[in-house]
Each structure stands twice: as C-alpha cells, then as structure tokens.
Design a protein around this motif. Structure first.
Motif: not given
Length: 357
Positions: A236-255
């Motif tokens: 996930x860090x290779x794709x610019x996501x430092x914390x993959x758990x952010x994908x489990x939130x609305x803000x993280x998924x949209x972002x």
C-alpha cells in the motif's frame, strides 16, 4: 503534392504508433529482465500479450483524441474527452467487482478489454481483438469526421452559401469574444471555454461514482478488511497509502480514488497540458511572436497565462467541492465541509504547482 484528408489521418496515426512503440518495447524489456532477475514466473507469451494490449490501449485513446479533434478542431476538447474516457474506464473496471450492474457496463470499456483474462498470466484473449477493432473504428471515424468538416476560415468563397454562413458565424463569435481576446488571460480562458466543461464533468463523475460505491463497501466491511490484511503494508505504501486501514473509512476510501489517484491524475493532466501550451506551445506554433509584438511585457504575458491556469483549476476545484458536499450530505459520508474544502484545495494547489513547473 496534394494529399487527401484520409491520408493525413493515416500518416499521423502511423507516426503516433511509431513514437509509442519504443516506449512499449522499453517497458517490455524491463519486464523481461525483471522476470529473469526476480524469478516472477511469467511466460514470454504473457509478457508479449500484456505489452501488445498496452500498446493497443494507448493507441486507442490516441485515436479517440484524434477523432474528436478531427470532428471539432479543438485540441483541448480532444484531450479532455480522451482523458475522461481513460480514467472512467479504469474506475468502472475496478468498481465492477462490487456490483453486477456496473460490471455489465464495464465490459464495454477499453480497460476491461485490455485486462480481460489477465494477459500477463494467460496470454492473448478476445480483448486484444476488440482493442484492435476499436482502433480501426476510431481511425475510420477520424477520417470521416475530417473529410466532412469545413476547416476554420473567415473567407467566404464565391458561390458557397454554407461557407458564407460559417464565416458570418465566426465573425459574430469574434465580436462576442472581443473583450476576452484583448488579453493573454482572456484568450487562454476563451480557448478552453468548452473543454473545461468536459474536464469538470470527468472529475465530478469520478467523485460521484466513488461516493456511490461507498455504501456497498460499507455493508461488507469485514470482507474488505480481510482483503486489506492479505497484503503487507509496503504494498500500500508503494501506492501512496501510509495506513491501509484508512481505506475502511469513508474519507480514506474517497480520498484514495478522488484525491490520490484517478482525480489527481485528471487534474495533473489538465494542469500540465495547459502549462506546456501556455508558453512553449505558443512558441512552437509560432504565435508567441504576435504576443511579444503587442505592447505587453514578457512578465505580464507569463503572469496572465499563469492567472488563466489558476482560474480554470479553481473552476475544477469548485465544481468538485460542490459535488463532494452534495454527495456527502446525500449518501451520509460524515465528512466535514472543512475537510472537503481542505482536500480539494490541496488537489488544486498540486495541479497548479506542476502546471507552473
């Protein structure tokens, strides 16, 4: 020697393919060496199929841009439509996994044809044939559009009522736009008055589509969590996501979709395209001398071109901000207005930075 319009299209498309081919070959060479060094277990047939598909995918979008440009005569509009189709195709393919109705639409998109049957693992598929046929179709459409379109002119040829009508319409448009065309800023805005609408629709469409799918993912958050846990954090860090758990939130998924990948790519494509066209593009087309011959300093020309880019990127940001606010209230993403404005401002400023660069 006189050259027919169909030959112009064919030769330009051949030149585009010839310039694209070394890039794809270089990519194939790197993949081949990486396969040997890292022991990826990929077959030569899979590497060849993946790169042929990549070549056809990029060539298809280039031919689409050529067809739109041949039909409208607008370079900016052609780039906007081709970029929107590319990003929209990517998103539909990704979201098609979660919804059967979207999947039925996604199978008609170029990215689905390219990725069908995982070519790097399974080799060639019918997707390659569809891509090749689509390239031929776009070339045919470009030749037909270019053959039927009257090239822009303000000279009314004798006995040509249609051309006289077009010339009168062109003069009327010039009168209406006279105030804008008296400055570099106004000219830049006027030339992109139509394409900016397409760019805005594409960006807002990405945001709307992403927000639309969040309720579906929220209903199966446990399965989504399991998928995230399957991969190490470094992926996930290779794709610019430092914390993959952010994908489990609305803000993280949209972002992750709007502000960090597809939406960001669209804004960067617009900003970089406009930045290169403002100075280097004018010089290459031979129109910079006309601007320098006017009573304008070089500093003012540069500042007005930058102001035009800043204005149009602000229009994109404002449109995105409105769609995000409406979607947030409608779908219930629980995002604050401040966070939406902050994220959109950061996206716009990133575009301005690379456009100015």
């Amino acid at each position: 020697l006189p050259v027919c319009r169909e030959r112009v299209i064919l030769e330009k498309s051949a030149a585009m393919a010839a310039l694209l081919l070394p890039i794809v070959l270089a990519f194939a060479g790197v993949l081949f060496m990486g396969n040997a060094v890292a022991d990826l277990g990929l077959s030569m047939r899979g590497i060849l199929a993946a790169n042929v598909g990549l070549f056809l995918l990029v060539l298809l979008h280039g031919c689409l841009a050529m067809a739109v440009g041949a039909a409208t005569g607008s370079r900016a509009l052609a780039a906007a439509i081709a970029a929107t189709v590319a990003v929209g195709s990517f998103l539909l393919h990704g979201f098609g996994v979660f919804d059967a109705a979207v999947r039925r639409v996604a199978i008609f998109t170029p990215y689905d044809w390219y990725f069908r049957e995982m070519p790097v693992l399974n080799g060639f598929s019918d997707g390659h044939a569809i891509l090749a046929a689509s390239v031929a179709l776009m070339l045919g459409a470009a030749m037909l559009a270019f053959r039927r379109r009257d090239l822009q002119t303000t000279v009314a040829l004798p006995g040509s009522r249609r051309r006289r009508g077009r010339a009168e319409a062109s003069r009327a448009t010039a009168l209406r736009s006279g105030r804008l065309l008296t400055s570099v800023f106004g000219k830049s805005i006027w030339l992109r008055r139509r394409s900016i609408i397409v760019w805005a629709l594409g960006l807002c469409g990405i945001a709307a589509l992403t927000m639309f799918f969040w309720p579906m993912l929220k209903g199966s958050i446990a399965e989504f969590q399991a998928i995230v846990d399957m991969f190490p954090r470094e992926v996930f860090a290779a794709f610019g996501m430092s914390d993959p758990n952010d994908l489990l939130t609305a803000g993280g998924f949209v972002s992750s979709r709007v502000y960090a990948s597809a939406g960001l790519i669209l804004v960067l494509a617009f900003a970089i395209g406009m930045g290169t066209a403002s100075i280097a593009g004018e010089e290459r087309r031979g129109t910079m001398e006309l601007q320098l011959a006017s009573p304008l300093t070089r500093r003012r020309i540069l500042l007005e071109a930058f102001a035009a880019m800043l204005t149009l990127i602000a229009v994109l940001g404002l449109a995105l901000c409105v769609v995000m606010a409406v979607g947030n209230a409608t779908i219930g993403l629980d995002l604050s207005l401040e966070s939406i404005v902050a994220a959109t401002t950061g996206l716009a400023l990133t575009g301005v930075f690379f456009g100015a660069l």
